[in-house]
Each structure stands twice: as C-alpha cells, then as structure tokens.
Design an enzyme around this catalytic site. Structure first.
Site, PDB file in Angstrom:
ATOM      1  CG  HIS A 191       3.345   0.304   4.941  1.00  0.00           C
ATOM      2  ND1 HIS A 191       2.729  -0.502   5.334  1.00  0.00           N
ATOM      3  CD2 HIS A 191       5.135  -0.160   4.691  1.00  0.00           C
ATOM      4  CE1 HIS A 191       3.238  -1.022   5.015  1.00  0.00           C
ATOM      5  NE2 HIS A 191       4.576  -1.389   5.232  1.00  0.00           N
ATOM      6  CG  ASN A 201       0.238   0.045   2.413  1.00  0.00           C
ATOM      7  OD1 ASN A 201       0.954  -0.316   2.485  1.00  0.00           O
ATOM      8  ND2 ASN A 201      -0.965   0.140   3.610  1.00  0.00           N
TER       9      ASN A 201
END
Ligand code: F6R
Length: 251
Positions: free
Chosen positions: A146, A144
């Site tokens: 991060h 995602n």
C-alpha cells in the site's frame, strides 16, 4: 550506493536505514532549495523517522528554511482527535514540525474529526489543487505494497477518501498502540491519482519485511493488487531502499 532503473523507476540502494533517511532528506532539501514556495506531501510511520531527523539536522545547519514550505499529509486515522498520541498530526508535530520554523497555517491534514468524510476529502483535494499541486511527495510502503492507506484493490483513479484498513495494516501499526483493538478501522487517505499528480515522488523503505512489496512493485505490471506498482507510470519517481528491502531486485 548502487543505482539503477527498474520499470521506469530510479532505484537507489544504500547500506542502512539511516542512509535511507539521509538520501531521502537530501532529495527533499533539493526541492525545498530550488522552489520559492515548495509544496510537499508527507508520510508518517517508522520509515519517516530517520528522514525527518535528517531534515531537522539540515535545517538546524541553516541549509534551508521551512518558512515558505507548505505540507499536506498523506493520511490520518479516522475518526481521531489530533491530540491523540497515535494520531498522525501528533506524530508530525513530534517528529518534525515542532523542531523547525514551518508556519502552523502551512500544515494540512485531512479533517479526521468531520462527520462528513466525503465533503472533508473533497475539500482536501481542492486545497492541494488551489496550492498548485505538490512539488514532491514522500512515501513509505506497506508490506502489502500500500501507499498512503491505498490498500490492495485500490483503483488508479482514486482520490482522497475514507478507507477501511486491511487487517495486516492494523497489525503492522499496532506497535504504535497499546493493543491491536485500539488501532482504528478506518482512515482518510489521498488516493493513487492524488499521489500520481505530485510532480516528483520519492518512496523510501528499509528492512526485510518490505522485500516482497518492493519485488512486486518493481517486477509486476501496474495493477490495483499492488498499489505501489502504479508508480511505474509516474514520470519522476525514485525509490530509496536499504539492502534488505532491495534484496530481491538487486542486479
Ligand atoms: C503513512 C503511510 C503508510 C506508511 C506505510 C509504511 O503515512 O502513508 O503508507 O508509509 O504503512 O509504514 P512504516 O514506515 O511504519 O513501515
């Protein structure tokens, strides 16, 4: 190897995950060799394994020593005992520290046993600052996008703090645990601003499950929705990718 620049980020594309490890270790070794007392930010997880294996190899060939190296790990689950096999302290000991000559006192993690995470995170920031900041920080990237445990929605000015892990992150990391329920809900992580303060950033990624994160990071304007995209604003950032992770940004 293919090299190009995308949105201010130097991108190196290599053929295989082992080569990602080799190139990242080469860049790390350069920093260790050219600084009197280098300070490194360290990541954990699958991406880190080939990097640390390569660093151990170079160290055992006496290319450099870890005696004067200081490390600050990016993150740690919270709360967790350092002796737990899934803790990042345990990972670092197993994958790197016990194989090389780094003095124990030079190794730092956010205090994941504290009852006062806010205070412990402030202390961690102060320690990094007092050490003169990080010369190099090694990063992986979540699917995602991060970095550290700065999940989508994290602002650019975030510092070390307690965070709640995304469900997708817990699922991705469940492979290191007996069951999904055992993956902690929280972690302590350096913030985006902490990472951006490092003088050099190297982000490594391999495998098809990172392709979307890499595409978003290298094609979209910097935003909290794609935390790694803030790295476009860093003056010295390199991505080391294998062909699979880089598939959608290859020229
Ligand atoms: C770990 C960390 C995370 C990982 C990321 C990728 O210290 O900060 O951002 O780098 O979740 O994990 P792997 O490499 O396991 O795919």
């Amino acid at each position: 190897m293919q090299e190009f620049v995308r949105r201010n980020i130097k991108v190196m594309v290599v053929d295989a995950p082992e080569e990602v490890g080799r190139q990242t270790a080469r860049l790390t070794a350069e920093v260790i060799k050219t600084h009197d007392s280098p300070t490194l930010g360290m990541c954990t997880g699958g991406t880190a394994v080939p990097i640390y294996r390569e660093l151990i190899g170079r160290w055992s060939e006496r290319q450099f020593s870890f005696q004067s190296v200081t490390t600050f790990n990016l993150d740690e689950y919270y709360p967790v005992h350092p002796k737990e096999p899934f803790s990042y302290q345990h990972f670092m000991r197993d994958e790197l520290f016990r194989h090389v000559d780094i003095p124990t006192a030079h190794v730092h993690f956010p205090n994941a046993l504290t009852h006062d995470p806010e205070e412990a995170c402030g202390i961690y920031e102060d320690l990094i600052r007092k050490r003169g900041g990080m010369d190099l920080i090694l990063l992986g990237i979540g699917s995602n996008a991060h970095i550290g445990f700065n999940e989508p929605g994290t602002p650019r000015d975030s510092r070390t703090r307690r965070v709640t892990l995304d469900e997708s992150t817990r699922q991705a990391n469940a492979r290191f645990f007996a069951a999904l329920e055992e993956v902690p809900q929280h972690a302590l992580t350096m913030g985006i601003a902490t990472i951006m303060d490092a003088r050099k950033v190297v982000l490594s990624a391999y495998g098809a499950n990172k392709v979307e994160a890499i595409e978003n990071t290298l094609t979209k304007d910097p935003s909290a929705e794609v935390p790694a995209s803030f790295l476009q604003e860093h003056p010295d950032c390199t991505f080391v990718l294998d062909r699979e992770a880089a598939a959608s940004v290859l020229e």
